[in-house]
Scaffold this motif. Structure first.
Motif, mmCIF file in Angstrom:
data_model
loop_
_atom_site.group_PDB
_atom_site.id
_atom_site.type_symbol
_atom_site.label_atom_id
_atom_site.label_comp_id
_atom_site.label_asym_id
_atom_site.label_seq_id
_atom_site.Cartn_x
_atom_site.Cartn_y
_atom_site.Cartn_z
ATOM 1 N N GLY A 141 0.823 -1.206 0.000
ATOM 2 C CA GLY A 141 0.000 0.000 0.000
ATOM 3 C C GLY A 141 0.851 1.247 0.000
ATOM 4 O O GLY A 141 2.088 1.198 -0.108
ATOM 5 N N ILE A 142 0.202 2.398 0.151
ATOM 6 C CA ILE A 142 0.895 3.669 0.015
ATOM 7 C C ILE A 142 2.006 3.834 1.049
ATOM 8 O O ILE A 142 3.029 4.465 0.773
ATOM 9 C CB ILE A 142 -0.117 4.842 0.089
ATOM 10 C CG1 ILE A 142 0.550 6.153 -0.332
ATOM 11 C CG2 ILE A 142 -0.724 4.938 1.467
ATOM 12 C CD1 ILE A 142 1.007 6.183 -1.762
ATOM 13 N N GLN A 143 1.855 3.266 2.249
ATOM 14 C CA GLN A 143 2.899 3.419 3.262
ATOM 15 C C GLN A 143 4.172 2.683 2.863
ATOM 16 O O GLN A 143 5.276 3.087 3.250
ATOM 17 C CB GLN A 143 2.416 2.930 4.623
ATOM 18 C CG GLN A 143 3.437 3.039 5.750
ATOM 19 C CD GLN A 143 4.052 4.422 5.916
ATOM 20 O OE1 GLN A 143 5.269 4.587 5.993
ATOM 21 N NE2 GLN A 143 3.206 5.441 5.962
ATOM 22 N N SER A 144 4.055 1.642 2.059
ATOM 23 C CA SER A 144 5.249 0.921 1.640
ATOM 24 C C SER A 144 6.165 1.813 0.812
ATOM 25 O O SER A 144 7.396 1.655 0.844
ATOM 26 C CB SER A 144 4.870 -0.336 0.846
ATOM 27 O OG SER A 144 4.267 -0.002 -0.398
ATOM 28 N N TYR A 145 5.589 2.753 0.073
ATOM 29 C CA TYR A 145 6.396 3.677 -0.722
ATOM 30 C C TYR A 145 7.280 4.533 0.200
ATOM 31 O O TYR A 145 8.473 4.724 -0.063
ATOM 32 C CB TYR A 145 5.499 4.588 -1.558
ATOM 33 C CG TYR A 145 4.738 3.910 -2.671
ATOM 34 C CD1 TYR A 145 3.923 2.808 -2.417
ATOM 35 C CD2 TYR A 145 4.813 4.367 -3.968
ATOM 36 C CE1 TYR A 145 3.210 2.193 -3.429
ATOM 37 C CE2 TYR A 145 4.099 3.750 -4.991
ATOM 38 C CZ TYR A 145 3.303 2.662 -4.719
ATOM 39 O OH TYR A 145 2.601 2.051 -5.727
ATOM 40 N N SER A 146 6.669 5.043 1.272
ATOM 41 C CA SER A 146 7.425 5.852 2.216
ATOM 42 C C SER A 146 8.473 5.019 2.933
ATOM 43 O O SER A 146 9.582 5.504 3.229
ATOM 44 C CB SER A 146 6.485 6.498 3.242
ATOM 45 O OG SER A 146 5.601 7.394 2.613
ATOM 46 N N GLN A 147 8.149 3.770 3.224
ATOM 47 C CA GLN A 147 9.126 2.892 3.862
ATOM 48 C C GLN A 147 10.350 2.702 2.973
ATOM 49 O O GLN A 147 11.494 2.811 3.428
ATOM 50 C CB GLN A 147 8.486 1.536 4.179
ATOM 51 C CG GLN A 147 7.428 1.579 5.263
ATOM 52 C CD GLN A 147 7.991 1.920 6.619
ATOM 53 O OE1 GLN A 147 8.941 1.294 7.091
ATOM 54 N NE2 GLN A 147 7.414 2.914 7.270
ATOM 55 N N LEU A 148 10.125 2.440 1.707
ATOM 56 C CA LEU A 148 11.233 2.247 0.784
ATOM 57 C C LEU A 148 12.072 3.517 0.656
ATOM 58 O O LEU A 148 13.307 3.492 0.771
ATOM 59 C CB LEU A 148 10.704 1.817 -0.583
ATOM 60 C CG LEU A 148 11.704 1.755 -1.746
ATOM 61 C CD1 LEU A 148 12.928 0.934 -1.382
ATOM 62 C CD2 LEU A 148 11.025 1.197 -2.991
ATOM 63 N N GLU A 149 11.413 4.635 0.433
ATOM 64 C CA GLU A 149 12.144 5.882 0.236
ATOM 65 C C GLU A 149 12.927 6.280 1.488
ATOM 66 O O GLU A 149 14.057 6.787 1.389
ATOM 67 C CB GLU A 149 11.165 6.990 -0.155
ATOM 68 C CG GLU A 149 10.563 6.783 -1.540
ATOM 69 C CD GLU A 149 9.424 7.744 -1.838
ATOM 70 O OE1 GLU A 149 9.224 8.702 -1.062
ATOM 71 O OE2 GLU A 149 8.734 7.528 -2.851
ATOM 72 N N ALA A 150 12.351 6.046 2.649
ATOM 73 C CA ALA A 150 13.014 6.433 3.891
ATOM 74 C C ALA A 150 14.163 5.493 4.235
ATOM 75 O O ALA A 150 15.274 5.940 4.554
ATOM 76 C CB ALA A 150 12.001 6.471 5.034
ATOM 77 N N VAL A 151 13.924 4.201 4.194
ATOM 78 C CA VAL A 151 14.974 3.238 4.542
ATOM 79 C C VAL A 151 16.161 3.375 3.594
ATOM 80 O O VAL A 151 17.328 3.264 4.000
ATOM 81 C CB VAL A 151 14.417 1.801 4.549
ATOM 82 C CG1 VAL A 151 15.546 0.775 4.678
ATOM 83 C CG2 VAL A 151 13.413 1.621 5.684
ATOM 84 N N ALA A 152 15.876 3.659 2.324
ATOM 85 C CA ALA A 152 16.951 3.818 1.347
ATOM 86 C C ALA A 152 17.802 5.055 1.601
ATOM 87 O O ALA A 152 18.909 5.169 1.052
ATOM 88 C CB ALA A 152 16.376 3.867 -0.065
ATOM 89 N N GLU A 153 17.317 5.970 2.432
ATOM 90 C CA GLU A 153 18.126 7.131 2.805
ATOM 91 C C GLU A 153 19.215 6.775 3.812
ATOM 92 O O GLU A 153 20.217 7.483 3.920
ATOM 93 C CB GLU A 153 17.230 8.228 3.413
ATOM 94 C CG GLU A 153 16.342 8.950 2.420
ATOM 95 C CD GLU A 153 17.106 9.949 1.562
ATOM 96 O OE1 GLU A 153 18.255 10.294 1.918
ATOM 97 O OE2 GLU A 153 16.555 10.379 0.535
ATOM 98 N N VAL A 154 19.021 5.681 4.555
ATOM 99 C CA VAL A 154 19.971 5.359 5.631
ATOM 100 C C VAL A 154 20.726 4.052 5.398
ATOM 101 O O VAL A 154 21.662 3.748 6.140
ATOM 102 C CB VAL A 154 19.251 5.311 7.004
ATOM 103 C CG1 VAL A 154 18.627 6.657 7.320
ATOM 104 C CG2 VAL A 154 18.204 4.208 7.055
ATOM 105 N N ARG A 155 20.342 3.281 4.400
ATOM 106 C CA ARG A 155 21.054 2.071 4.043
ATOM 107 C C ARG A 155 21.118 1.964 2.518
ATOM 108 O O ARG A 155 20.180 2.389 1.832
ATOM 109 C CB ARG A 155 20.379 0.820 4.621
ATOM 110 C CG ARG A 155 20.520 0.664 6.130
ATOM 111 C CD ARG A 155 21.970 0.436 6.532
ATOM 112 N NE ARG A 155 22.131 0.191 7.970
ATOM 113 C CZ ARG A 155 22.321 1.137 8.887
ATOM 114 N NH1 ARG A 155 22.343 2.409 8.506
ATOM 115 N NH2 ARG A 155 22.486 0.833 10.156
ATOM 116 N N PRO A 156 22.189 1.376 1.973
ATOM 117 C CA PRO A 156 22.357 1.302 0.513
ATOM 118 C C PRO A 156 21.503 0.199 -0.108
ATOM 119 O O PRO A 156 22.017 -0.825 -0.594
ATOM 120 C CB PRO A 156 23.852 1.023 0.362
ATOM 121 C CG PRO A 156 24.211 0.234 1.593
ATOM 122 C CD PRO A 156 23.364 0.828 2.698
#
Length: 328
Positions: A141-156
């Motif tokens: 769902g829509i929250q998964s998009y934010s999870q991906l974008e956010a986690v990718a800011e702190v891990r490669p």
């Protein structure tokens, strides 16, 4: 001074995910120092309308910035079918602590997605392996998009495994991020075997029954009594970090095993604020599975609103209007 009106597009345009993550981390640090005020979330239950309202106020003194606000949010599950409206809608009033002037009135729904992703990123920063390159998403769902974008800011992050019952939801997520990541469909077990996994479903019976040997889990879906995504055995064996003791034991991922006596105080390693402040350890050599139980805190909303408001003022985004009269 006028109040700034910010609609969903304005909020999204004015929110750098990296800046929101840093502000939310700062809010957790301020909370550990005792430099926040966050009264308990209050509810107005409306069973006759199959819904409720929630009020979430907070104040933060982060040292280099200060902010206050309140989010007014609902949950009306029948809205989409009955009224062609979203289940959840939020409004954020962002105020100047010194004068009480309402600086901004902004869309709280987009803000919630941003700060929820940011909270997962802060937890991932402290609890996931430094070399984590794979992310599992349980729920597309829509929250998964934010999870991906956010986690990718702190891990490669390089590889993303998505599990969802809706193939169209998976296809939409794959299409959006195909150029940036190796996105593939997988089972829940495959997603949960990744270096980091974020779960964003509303289930009431655990669907994640096993995870990788060193996986970090962001358990984001449980926000009410009875919701439960992660098997008790996984929670019991993990280094367990929560965002707020009262909220998590009442309505977070641990609420069901807590009420049944399967988990107790001895199973909780720390609140995230303690980890951010260095009072409790984050990931250490030899750690296996780590879990972050997130219920969502008002200080996160205020921190995200601070970022959005300051950027909107800098760039001229939004609409000014006279909310407060001039009579004294």
């Amino acid at each position: 001074m006028e109040t700034l009106l910010l609609d969903p597009a304005d909020v999204t345009e004015s929110a750098s995910m990296a800046a929101v993550i840093d502000a939310v981390e700062g809010a957790f640090a301020a909370d550990a120092r005792g430099d926040t005020q966050m009264p308990a979330k209050s509810y107005i239950d409306l069973p006759q309308h199959d819904g409720d309202f929630r009020s979430m106020p907070a104040y933060i003194d982060a040292g280099d910035w200060e902010a206050a606000g309140v989010k007014w949010v609902n949950s009306h599950p029948g809205n989409p079918d009955r009224h062609d409206l979203p289940t959840v809608m939020g409004t954020m009033i962002y105020s100047d602590p010194a004068t009480a002037l309402p600086l901004a009135l902004m869309d709280g729904t987009s803000l919630t997605r941003l700060r929820t992703g940011a909270a997962a990123a802060v937890a991932t920063r402290y609890l996931a392996r430094e070399d984590a390159t794979s992310l599992g998403l349980v729920g597309a769902g829509i929250q998964s998009y934010s999870q991906l974008e956010a986690v990718a800011e702190v891990r490669p992050i390089e590889r993303v495994v998505v599990a969802d019952r809706d193939p169209d939801a998976i296809a939409a997520l794959r299409e959006r991020y195909a150029e940036a990541y190796d996105v593939r469909e997988g089972s829940i077990d495959e997603a949960a075997a990744c270096d980091v996994v974020s779960t964003t479903t509303p289930v009431r019976e655990p669907i994640v029954t096993s995870v990788g040997e060193h996986t970090h889990v962001n358990a984001m879906g449980a926000d009410a009594e009875g919701k439960h995504e992660i098997a008790d055995s996984v929670l019991a064996d993990a280094k367990l970090v929560i965002d707020d003791y009262d909220q998590c034991t009442h309505s977070g991922e641990i609420n069901v095993p807590w009420s049944e006596g399967a988990l107790d105080d001895g199973d909780i390693h720390a609140e995230l604020a303690e980890v951010v402040a260095g009072e409790k350890a984050g990931r250490e050599d030899g750690d296996g599975v780590t879990v972050f139980d997130s219920t969502g805190l008002a200080i996160q909303d205020v921190a995200a609103a601070h970022v959005v408001y300051e950027r909107a003022r800098e760039t001229g985004v939004g609409t000014d209007f006279a909310l407060v009269g001039t009579d004294t």
